[in-house]
Every structure is written in C-alpha cells, then in structure tokens.
Design an enzyme around this catalytic site. Sequence first.
Site, short mmCIF file in Angstrom:
data_model
loop_
_atom_site.label_atom_id
_atom_site.label_comp_id
_atom_site.label_asym_id
_atom_site.label_seq_id
_atom_site.Cartn_x
_atom_site.Cartn_y
_atom_site.Cartn_z
N ALA A 94 -6.23 -3.65 -10.50
CA ALA A 94 -5.94 -5.08 -10.66
C ALA A 94 -6.68 -5.66 -11.86
CB ALA A 94 -6.33 -5.83 -9.39
N SER A 97 -3.32 -2.57 0.96
CA SER A 97 -2.69 -1.36 1.50
C SER A 97 -1.40 -1.70 2.24
CB SER A 97 -3.67 -0.66 2.45
OG SER A 97 -4.07 -1.54 3.48
N GLY A 149 -3.48 -4.99 -4.85
CA GLY A 149 -4.72 -4.51 -4.22
C GLY A 149 -4.74 -4.60 -2.71
N HIS A 166 -6.58 -15.32 5.90
CA HIS A 166 -7.49 -14.79 6.93
C HIS A 166 -8.79 -15.56 7.04
CE1 HIS A 166 -5.25 -10.65 6.60
NE2 HIS A 166 -4.61 -11.51 7.36
N CYS A 212 -23.98 -27.26 20.75
CA CYS A 212 -24.05 -26.95 22.19
C CYS A 212 -24.95 -25.75 22.49
CB CYS A 212 -22.65 -26.71 22.74
SG CYS A 212 -21.95 -25.12 22.27
N PRO A 228 -3.66 1.18 -7.66
CA PRO A 228 -3.83 2.53 -8.23
C PRO A 228 -3.17 3.61 -7.36
CG PRO A 228 -5.94 1.66 -7.43
CD PRO A 228 -4.95 0.55 -7.30
N VAL A 233 -11.51 -12.80 2.41
CA VAL A 233 -12.27 -13.95 2.93
C VAL A 233 -13.49 -14.24 2.06
CG1 VAL A 233 -11.48 -13.52 5.30
CG2 VAL A 233 -13.61 -12.46 4.50
N ASP A 234 -13.61 -13.55 0.90
CA ASP A 234 -14.86 -13.61 0.13
C ASP A 234 -15.05 -14.85 -0.74
OD1 ASP A 234 -13.17 -13.05 -2.11
OD2 ASP A 234 -13.55 -10.89 -1.97
N GLN A 252 -5.66 -12.54 1.16
CA GLN A 252 -6.09 -12.00 2.45
C GLN A 252 -7.61 -11.96 2.51
OE1 GLN A 252 -3.62 -8.48 3.97
NE2 GLN A 252 -3.14 -8.48 1.80
C1 BJW Z 1 -7.20 -1.45 -5.68
C2 BJW Z 1 -8.34 -1.30 -6.41
C3 BJW Z 1 -8.35 -1.95 -7.64
C4 BJW Z 1 -8.65 -0.22 -4.62
N1 BJW Z 1 -7.29 -2.67 -8.03
N2 BJW Z 1 -6.15 -2.17 -6.07
C5 BJW Z 1 3.58 -5.84 13.21
C6 BJW Z 1 3.57 -4.46 13.17
C7 BJW Z 1 2.43 -3.76 13.54
C8 BJW Z 1 1.27 -4.42 13.96
C9 BJW Z 1 1.27 -5.79 13.99
C10 BJW Z 1 2.42 -6.47 13.62
N3 BJW Z 1 2.14 -7.80 13.71
C11 BJW Z 1 0.87 -7.95 14.12
C12 BJW Z 1 0.32 -6.75 14.31
C13 BJW Z 1 -1.09 -6.50 14.80
C14 BJW Z 1 -2.13 -6.61 13.68
C15 BJW Z 1 -1.81 -5.56 12.64
O1 BJW Z 1 -1.25 -5.82 11.60
N4 BJW Z 1 -2.22 -4.33 12.88
C16 BJW Z 1 -2.00 -3.22 11.95
C17 BJW Z 1 -3.31 -2.61 11.56
C18 BJW Z 1 -1.04 -2.26 12.56
N5 BJW Z 1 -2.17 -7.93 13.10
C19 BJW Z 1 -2.87 -8.92 13.66
O2 BJW Z 1 -3.49 -8.76 14.70
C20 BJW Z 1 -2.84 -10.28 12.99
N6 BJW Z 1 -2.57 -11.26 13.96
C21 BJW Z 1 -1.36 -11.39 14.51
O3 BJW Z 1 -0.40 -10.79 14.12
O4 BJW Z 1 -1.31 -12.30 15.53
C22 BJW Z 1 -0.13 -12.39 16.30
C23 BJW Z 1 -0.45 -13.25 17.49
C24 BJW Z 1 0.41 -14.30 17.81
C25 BJW Z 1 0.13 -15.10 18.93
C26 BJW Z 1 -1.01 -14.86 19.68
C27 BJW Z 1 -1.87 -13.83 19.37
C28 BJW Z 1 -1.59 -13.01 18.26
C29 BJW Z 1 -4.21 -10.64 12.42
C30 BJW Z 1 -4.65 -9.73 11.32
C31 BJW Z 1 -6.07 -10.12 10.86
C32 BJW Z 1 -6.65 -9.15 9.85
N7 BJW Z 1 -8.02 -9.41 9.67
C33 BJW Z 1 -8.79 -8.66 8.71
C34 BJW Z 1 -10.26 -9.06 8.84
C35 BJW Z 1 -10.46 -10.45 8.25
C36 BJW Z 1 -11.86 -10.90 8.33
C37 BJW Z 1 -12.82 -10.04 7.55
O5 BJW Z 1 -12.64 -9.77 6.36
O6 BJW Z 1 -13.79 -9.63 8.18
O7 BJW Z 1 -8.32 -8.90 7.40
S1 BJW Z 1 -8.61 -6.89 8.86
C38 BJW Z 1 -8.68 -6.54 7.15
O8 BJW Z 1 -7.41 -6.00 6.71
C39 BJW Z 1 -8.82 -7.90 6.46
C40 BJW Z 1 -7.90 -7.73 5.29
O9 BJW Z 1 -7.56 -9.01 4.77
C41 BJW Z 1 -6.78 -6.94 5.85
C42 BJW Z 1 -5.94 -6.23 4.82
O10 BJW Z 1 -6.68 -5.26 4.15
P1 BJW Z 1 -6.40 -4.99 2.60
O11 BJW Z 1 -6.77 -6.18 1.82
O12 BJW Z 1 -5.03 -4.48 2.43
O13 BJW Z 1 -7.51 -3.89 2.29
P2 BJW Z 1 -7.40 -2.28 2.37
O14 BJW Z 1 -8.78 -1.76 2.33
O15 BJW Z 1 -6.56 -1.85 3.50
O16 BJW Z 1 -6.62 -1.86 1.05
C43 BJW Z 1 -7.19 -2.00 -0.23
C44 BJW Z 1 -6.16 -1.57 -1.25
O17 BJW Z 1 -6.71 -1.82 -2.55
C45 BJW Z 1 -5.80 -0.07 -1.22
O18 BJW Z 1 -4.38 0.06 -1.25
C46 BJW Z 1 -6.38 0.49 -2.50
O19 BJW Z 1 -5.59 1.53 -3.08
C47 BJW Z 1 -6.38 -0.72 -3.38
N8 BJW Z 1 -7.38 -0.74 -4.44
N9 BJW Z 1 -9.21 -0.48 -5.66
C48 BJW Z 1 -6.21 -2.74 -7.18
N10 BJW Z 1 -9.45 -1.83 -8.44
ZN ZN Z 2 -20.72 -25.36 20.31
#
Ligand code: BJW
Ligand code: ZN
Length: 250
Positions: A235, A193, A191, A118, A154, A218, A102-103, A100
């Site tokens: 992790a 949520s 890692g 992503h 553009c 964790p 993007v880094d 997930q």
């Molecule tokens: C450790 C640790 C250590 C700490 N070791 N662990 C169904 C149900 C509900 C909602 C939706 C659904 N389907 C779609 C949705 C809407 C939405 C969504 O999910 N919303 C929810 C918030 C409710 N989803 C979307 O909009 C997606 N698109 C979509 O579904 O399109 C449908 C569509 C169809 C047709 C036309 C139009 C639309 C797109 C989602 C895009 C997410 N983008 C981001 C930003 C990416 C760019 C960027 O980085 O800037 O992605 S948001 C952000 O969250 C990023 C991440 O990849 C993503 C997940 O986060 P992640 O990785 O889980 O991080 P954290 O911080 O949440 O958790 C970290 C964890 O690590 C914690 O648990 C810690 O405990 C742990 N941790 N240290 C191991 N050392």
């Molecule tokens: Zn352009």
Amino acid sequence: MGDLDRAIERLRRAGRITILTGAGVSAASGIPTFRGDDGLWKKVRAETIATPEAFQHDPKFVWEWYDWRRSVILDAKPNAAHDVLGRWTRERAGVTVIAQNVDGLHERAGAERLIRLHGSIWHVRCWARCSAGREDWLDRTVPQPRLPPLCPHCGAIVRPGVVWFGEPLDRGVLAEATLAAEECDVFLTVGTSSVVYPAAGLVHHAKHQGAFTIEINPDATEASAQVDLAVRGKAEEVLPALDRGLLSRE
Ligand code: BJW
Ligand code: ZN
C-alpha cells in the site's frame, strides 16, 4: 497497458471513489497485521481474543493485548499510504475511506471523509453499560495504571470501544459504508485479507452496483478472484505511485 496504468486511468475518470482499508495499510508504520506471521501476540489469534466471550472470561488478559497494541500505535506514525488517502479525501470530491483499522492513523494523516467500521482503540466504554458510561469516551492513557481499567461513573470494568467478533457493527456506520460502496465508480480494497464480514462483503456490493473494483495487496486474498484488477504490491508504494500517475495526467 500495465496494471498500475489501468488503475490510474480508472481513478482519473471516476467521479466517486471508495477505499476500504485493512491492517496492511498500517504495516509500514510498524503495526502488526492480524493474520500475518508477525500478527500474533502470545500466539493468540484475533478470532479467539477479540470476542466478548474472551473479555467476559478474562478481561485482564484481553486488556493486556489492547494495552500492548495501544503502546505500539502510540509510537507509530502514519505512512505514505495514509498520507495519500488523507490528501485524496481533502482535495478530491467524492473520495471516501472506510477503515477497518482501529489505530486512528487515517485521522492523524488528516482523512476527512472517513468511516470507522470497527471503532477506535482510543475509546472505551462501560462493560456494565451504566447510564453515564454507555457511550464511548476517549481514554489515551498508555499504559493503563490498572488492568482492566474501571468505569469512573459506576466502578465496573471498561472495555475497548471496538467491534469484536459476534458483535454487530453500528447500524448507521454500516449503512453509510454500504452506501459508499454502492454509489462509487471505483472501489479500492487495500491491505485487507477480506475474510472478516461484513467488511469483506462491501467489494461485492460495489461490484454488483457496477463499480470497477481494484485490490492492492502484496498477496492474493479472498477478494482477488472477484476484483476487476489486482495490483500486487504494498500500500505504501502502490498508493503513492497511483497518486503520482494521477498528478502527471491532470
Ligand atoms: C499489506 C501489507 C502492505 C501486509 N501493504 N497490504 C459471513 C460469513 C462468514 C462469517 C461471518 C459472516 N458475517 C459475519 C460473520 C462472523 C464474523 C466473521 O466475519 N468471521 C470470519 C472470521 C469468518 N464477523 C463478525 O462477527 C462481525 N460482526 C457481525 O457480523 O455481527 C453480526 C451480528 C448481527 C446482530 C447481532 C450480533 C451479530 C464483527 C467483526 C469484527 C472484527 N473485529 C476485528 C477486531 C477489531 C478490534 C481490534 O482491532 O482489536 O477487526 S478482527 C480483525 O480483523 C480486525 C480487523 O479490522 C479485521 C480485518 O483484518 P484485516 O484488516 O483484513 O487484517 P489481516 O491481518 O487479516 O490482513 C492484512 C492484509 O494486509 C493481508 O492480506 C496482507 O497480505 C496485507 N498486507 N502488508 C498492503 N505493506
Ligand atoms: Zn459504568
């Protein structure tokens, strides 16, 4: 048998292993997670700033966040978690990583079977979707001399090549990830949520198709109650421990 030993035993016997990773995997590299205490930038939540609406409203502000994150990532190095996963994809057939993040740290650690759900923070594309700037291109300039940066084709503004809330994931990429989840024997979710869909749904696909599911985190997450085994730990510590366990039982 302890949780770690159970995980090792499952991994040892597995043909195909699929691993979904999230921000926690890069935490030990000094990259803030999204939803942790340190995950906030100017007190802005990802759900507010990582949207096309936020970009439309204030592209400079959104780009300041990306420019800052790009500078943090530029100084970061892959950690032991990336290293183990990279090696597994190279040395063991049937291992796929679904990122997930993007880094680009999985790539820097040499991951081969890698699906980027992503997008990439190092890619940009034309916001006006001009014909020459429609596809993503690499732009590693940090900091950007001008925010927002302009399209060389553009003159419109460009956007980061990532997937924002409300935007569909690339269909081919999502299909590949779903297949990797459905066809594996062991599915690891590491890692993350597990709140952001469709990524958070992959563990359900895997379980539904009969995979043994393991979480490494964790803290408890939205997926904890669903998985077959939750290993509580970081992790960068748990993955090397699993790796050592696998090597000693070869
Ligand atoms: C450790 C640790 C250590 C700490 N070791 N662990 C169904 C149900 C509900 C909602 C939706 C659904 N389907 C779609 C949705 C809407 C939405 C969504 O999910 N919303 C929810 C918030 C409710 N989803 C979307 O909009 C997606 N698109 C979509 O579904 O399109 C449908 C569509 C169809 C047709 C036309 C139009 C639309 C797109 C989602 C895009 C997410 N983008 C981001 C930003 C990416 C760019 C960027 O980085 O800037 O992605 S948001 C952000 O969250 C990023 C991440 O990849 C993503 C997940 O986060 P992640 O990785 O889980 O991080 P954290 O911080 O949440 O958790 C970290 C964890 O690590 C914690 O648990 C810690 O405990 C742990 N941790 N240290 C191991 N050392
Ligand atoms: Zn352009």
